[in-house]
Motif scaffolding. Structure first.
Motif, short mmCIF file in Angstrom:
data_model
loop_
_atom_site.label_atom_id
_atom_site.label_comp_id
_atom_site.label_asym_id
_atom_site.label_seq_id
_atom_site.Cartn_x
_atom_site.Cartn_y
_atom_site.Cartn_z
N SER A 111 57.61 34.31 45.38
CA SER A 111 58.76 35.21 45.59
C SER A 111 60.05 34.51 45.22
N LEU A 112 60.16 33.24 45.62
CA LEU A 112 61.41 32.53 45.36
C LEU A 112 61.61 32.28 43.87
N ILE A 113 60.55 31.85 43.19
CA ILE A 113 60.74 31.53 41.77
C ILE A 113 60.91 32.81 40.95
N ALA A 114 60.19 33.88 41.32
CA ALA A 114 60.34 35.14 40.58
C ALA A 114 61.75 35.69 40.77
N ILE A 155 52.93 43.58 38.75
CA ILE A 155 52.38 43.55 37.39
C ILE A 155 51.66 42.23 37.13
N TYR A 156 52.34 41.12 37.53
CA TYR A 156 51.71 39.81 37.36
C TYR A 156 50.42 39.72 38.16
N LEU A 157 50.47 40.29 39.37
CA LEU A 157 49.30 40.22 40.25
C LEU A 157 48.09 40.92 39.61
N ALA A 161 44.85 38.97 38.55
CA ALA A 161 43.63 39.34 39.27
C ALA A 161 42.54 39.79 38.30
N LEU A 162 42.92 40.53 37.28
CA LEU A 162 41.93 40.98 36.28
C LEU A 162 41.33 39.78 35.56
N PHE A 163 42.18 38.80 35.27
CA PHE A 163 41.69 37.62 34.55
C PHE A 163 40.72 36.82 35.41
N PRO A 228 49.88 30.60 30.94
CA PRO A 228 49.67 29.95 32.26
C PRO A 228 50.02 30.87 33.44
N VAL A 229 50.95 31.81 33.21
CA VAL A 229 51.32 32.71 34.31
C VAL A 229 50.19 33.71 34.59
N ILE A 230 49.58 34.22 33.52
CA ILE A 230 48.48 35.18 33.69
C ILE A 230 47.26 34.48 34.29
N THR A 231 47.06 33.22 33.92
CA THR A 231 45.88 32.49 34.42
C THR A 231 46.23 31.69 35.69
N ILE A 232 47.30 32.09 36.35
CA ILE A 232 47.83 31.29 37.48
C ILE A 232 46.79 31.01 38.58
N PHE A 233 46.01 32.04 38.96
CA PHE A 233 45.03 31.83 40.04
C PHE A 233 43.96 30.84 39.60
#
Ligand SMILES: [Zn+2]
Ligand SMILES: [Zn+2]
Length: 293
Positions: A111-114, A155-157, A161-163, A228-233
């Motif tokens: 939340s803070l970085i976004a 949107i990022y989530l 999550a899909l990835f 890297p953002v999409i593959t964050i998890f």
């Protein structure tokens, strides 16, 4: 088109008259008020032929893709961004074996970085070069800002999550398919939904070809940065969370800086009405050279 104003050889040209084939700075164009539509109530006129001049945006002062990417990569090293990254990295040190604490911690850091990244974008499209502070968000816009960040996070989530979901089902093809799709649509989708302040604009991909034509390699750079953002998890699970946090924080600032610059560059294609007044101070002769034309 010339890089500098025909009358003021030290001022960046931001306007171009097609008929006279001359470039002008902010001080040289004449401003006329018109009521074409709700947003567009002012046009700029050529001082010679009195026809409408074309805003060339930051095109003239924007560097080629290597230079602008390199500058964006250095941007997070400016004072306040560095503090944000450092503080969030320290928070990232608290990642442990406790799943609940980790989840709460992740939500907090994200939340803070976004939120900060969104602030960087707002700053950039106002023509500012220095990194913003958290206090730069006006209180009356705070709720709006939080909603915006929340929507984008959704949107990022979904993308992340899909990835990870596909990967965990051992369907690597599907996972990388999702990765590719989101890498392609995220830059445009985010720009659209940020400038319209509407969630559904994310799916309005109609200007894609035009935006891509105008931004080209810069768009490709953003696609790569989004990986890297999409593959964050996946990154958090597979690698040291303590190392991933600074990386993600750094990348988010770079990405939003570049997104802001792209909005300025292709505001026409995106149908965004630019507030030229934001650029007045920066490019006026008085500000540049301390004297009036
Ligand atoms: Zn001028
Ligand atoms: Zn003219």
């Amino acid at each position: 088109m010339e890089k500098y104003c025909i009358n003021h050889t030290f001022s960046d040209a931001h306007w171009y008259c097609k008929k006279c084939q001359v470039s002008y700075c902010f001080s040289c164009v004449e401003k006329k008020n018109f009521k074409f539509s709700k947003e567009d109530n002012c046009v700029h006129i050529c001082p010679t032929c009195k026809r409408m001049v074309e805003w060339t945006g930051i095109l003239h002062i924007s560097d080629n893709v290597f230079k602008s990417t390199a500058k964006a990569m250095l941007y997070p090293f400016s004072s306040f961004s560095m503090i944000v990254i450092a503080v969030l990295s320290c928070l990232g040190m608290l990642f442990s074996d406790n799943l609940y604490i980790n989840e709460a911690l992740f939500v907090l850091i994200w939340s803070l970085i976004a939120s900060y990244a969104q602030n960087v974008l707002d700053h950039t499209i106002r023509g500012k070069n220095e990194a913003p502070k958290f206090t730069h968000i006006p209180i009356n816009k705070l709720i709006n800002h939080i909603f915006m960040v929340f929507k984008q996070s959704m949107i990022y989530l979904v993308a992340a999550a899909l990835f990870i979901g596909s990967l965990q089902m051992n369907n690597a093809v599907l996972a990388y398919g999702f990765l590719a799709i989101f890498a392609v649509i995220l830059p445009l989708g985010l720009m659209k939904s940020i400038i319209t302040r509407k969630f559904k604009s994310f799916f309005d991909l109609a200007p894609f070809i035009n935006v891509f034509k105008r931004t080209g390699a810069q768009y490709l750079v953003l696609m790569v940065l989004f990986i890297p953002v999409i593959t964050i998890f996946h990154l958090y699970i597979s690698y040291q969370p303590r190392l991933i946090t600074p990386l993600i924080c750094y990348l988010m600032i770079v990405i939003y800086r570049l997104l802001g610059q792209m909005i300025l560059k292709c505001h026409k294609e995106l149908n965004y009405s630019l507030n030229y007044e934001h650029f007045k101070d920066k490019y006026s002769l008085e500000a540049l050279h301390g004297f009036k034309a």
